[in-house]
Scaffold this active site. Structure first.
Site, PDB file in Angstrom:
ATOM      1  N   ALA A  37       1.084  -1.300  -0.005  1.00  0.00           N
ATOM      2  CA  ALA A  37      -0.037  -0.141   0.069  1.00  0.00           C
ATOM      3  C   ALA A  37       0.911   1.293  -0.079  1.00  0.00           C
ATOM      4  O   ALA A  37       2.056   1.102   0.248  1.00  0.00           O
ATOM      5  CB  ALA A  37      -1.036  -0.044   1.349  1.00  0.00           C
ATOM      6  N   LYS A  38       0.432   2.290  -0.208  1.00  0.00           N
ATOM      7  CA  LYS A  38       1.001   3.557  -0.118  1.00  0.00           C
ATOM      8  C   LYS A  38      -0.080   4.925   0.198  1.00  0.00           C
ATOM      9  O   LYS A  38      -0.982   4.753  -0.447  1.00  0.00           O
ATOM     10  CB  LYS A  38       1.908   3.953  -1.570  1.00  0.00           C
ATOM     11  CG  LYS A  38       2.994   4.774  -0.829  1.00  0.00           C
ATOM     12  CD  LYS A  38       4.170   3.929  -0.527  1.00  0.00           C
ATOM     13  CE  LYS A  38       5.658   4.771  -0.067  1.00  0.00           C
ATOM     14  NZ  LYS A  38       6.634   3.638   0.209  1.00  0.00           N
ATOM     15  N   GLY A  39       0.542   5.912   0.801  1.00  0.00           N
ATOM     16  CA  GLY A  39      -0.453   6.977   0.979  1.00  0.00           C
ATOM     17  C   GLY A  39       0.212   8.249   0.874  1.00  0.00           C
ATOM     18  O   GLY A  39       1.520   8.205   0.712  1.00  0.00           O
TER      19      GLY A  39
END
Ligand code: NAD
Length: 425
Positions: free
Chosen positions: A114-116
């Site tokens: 994931a990444k934000g």
């Protein structure tokens, strides 16, 4: 960021998602990946865009845009950092989320990717504004993050304090303290010993393995490092302590160079005091472009994306390219480097020390039992060395370069568990 910037990057061949996908496609083809699985793995599982109203210090309300992309959950909860910056784009976050899936699979740790990110200029914001922004972003994502769902960590322009705010906001909603919701926390707040240095230490471990393959000794190994932040600065210090000759290092404003080897502790002290390497008195100045083209045994781009491109790859003179940053080399540059015989330790392996130690932090939080630093470092070494050997062996067996080998190994592992779990029901 203006919407057209993504398009310009695509035209230049620098769109990070396209850059990642071209490697994915190449590796999937070589693996002869089942077309059904190919379609599943080619896209993220889900993407969230949130609009975050923040009460600013001047009394106005600013609305920021934030993203969280959860790329894959096949091997476990999604895992990946959160970055703040004016240039953050969904394309970039998507690429970085996919990278996390492949990175965790190469390292064989039980996470997806994931990444934000939030589009903001953290340098123009007060600490209180950053805290409000972080808490509201966390609250918006409260249902989709968590120790069993998606575990954020620090990335560009976020840090241990940011993670402490996320942990506290999440815990307020859960009505009890949930330490394992984020990693990269302060050690006093259930963080892991050794986490701060883990990415730099991982770089040292894989470079040690690579020079052994070439029969080199650290003292005869010139190392050039672009970037002197968490990754570049820590790698420089640990490699200096291990006897390597660091001949050049830089920050965003430019670098410094001394063929005899820099006194890295003194350089880092200077940087801590002056916040820049400019005017450092005991070495020659050098631009970031020139630095990348220096003759050396090991080149470590540890700053940002797209530094080694089709424009400069033919002038890169290292034997080993150890990628500290994510995506420092474009897909077009890969072929040129391969023709020139450069031994590449790809980002999804080389800079994976941080996520490996994050995995240890998550394990420690869930056990409520914390390890001493020597044990963390020993386990980090075990995981990084084994992954390095896995990738190199895969490359030799399948007669491909290390990057494609890392992707093939990762896709193979993710595809295998996806099939085991069953996607056809
Ligand atoms: P950081 O902000 O601590 O340091 C970045 C360094 O690069 C600084 O010295 C900065 O001055 C320099 N820099 C920034 N932009 C530059 C440019 N355009 N040209 C030259 N130098 C520039 O960041 P970091 O945590 O060290 O991360 C660096 C890279 O490594 C990023 O790509 C990040 O995604 C990646 N990475 C970081 C970690 C981690 O644990 N910190 C883990 C894996 C990957």
């Amino acid at each position: 960021m203006p919407a057209y910037v993504d398009d310009i990057r695509v035209i230049r061949g620098e769109n990070p998602f396209e850059s990642m996908m071209s490697r994915f496609d190449h590796a999937a083809k070589l693996l002869d990946l089942n077309p059904d699985l190919y379609r599943v793995l080619r896209v993220p599982n889900r993407e969230f865009t949130v609009y975050i109203p923040v009460f600013m210090d001047n009394g106005s309300i600013e609305v920021f845009t934030g993203y969280r992309v959860q790329h894959n959950f096949a091997r476990g909860p999604a895992k990946g950092g959160i970055l703040y910056g004016p240039d953050v784009s969904l394309d970039e976050i998507r690429a970085l989320a996919a990278w996390m899936t492949w990175k965790c699979a190469v390292l064989n740790i039980p996470f997806g990717g994931a990444k934000g990110g939030i589009i903001c200029d953290p340098n123009q914001m007060s600490n209180l504004e950053l805290e409000r922004l972080t808490r509201r972003y966390t609250a918006e994502l409260i249902d989709v993050i968590g120790p069993e769902r998606d575990v954020p960590a620090p990335d560009m322009n976020t840090n241990e304090q940011t993670m402490a705010w996320i942990m506290d906001t999440y815990s307020m909603h859960a009505r009890h303290t949930v330490t394992a919701v984020v990693t990269g926390k302060p050690v006093d707040l259930s963080g892991s010993r050794g986490r701060r240095e883990a990415t730099g230490r991982g770089m040292l471990i894989v470079v040690n393995e690579a020079i052994r393959k070439f029969g080199l000794q650290p003292a005869a190994t010139r190392v050039v490092i672009q970037g002197s932040g968490n990754v570049g600065g820590t790698a420089a210090l640990l490699m200096h302590q291990a006897g390597y000759r660091i001949t050049a290092i830089s920050d965003i404003h430019g670098g410094i160079y001394d063929e005899r080897g820099l006194d890295i502790p003194e350089v880092l002290d200077y940087l801590a005091t002056h916040k820049t390497l400019e005017k450092y008195p005991n070495a020659a100045p050098i631009s970031n472009h020139e630095l990348l083209e220096l003759e050396c045994e090991v080149l470590i781009p540890a700053a940002t994306e797209n530094q080694i491109t089709s424009q400069n790859a033919s002038r890169i003179k290292c034997r080993i390219l150890a990628e500290g940053a994510n995506g420092p080399t474009t897909a077009a540059a890969d072929d040129i480097l391969e023709q020139r015989g450069v031994f590449v330790i790809p980002d999804i392996l080389a800079n994976a020390g941080g996520v490996t130690c994050s995995y240890f932090e998550w394990v420690q939080d869930r056990m409520g039992y914390f390890w001493k630093e020597s044990l963390v470092n020993e386990r980090l070494q075990d995981v990084m060395e084994a992954s390095f050997q896995d990738v190199v062996k895969y490359a030799e067996t399948h007669k491909v370069n290390n990057r494609i080998a890392a992707y093939m190994l990762a896709i193979d592992r993710v595809a295998y568990v996806t099939q085991l779990r069953g996607i056809y029901a």
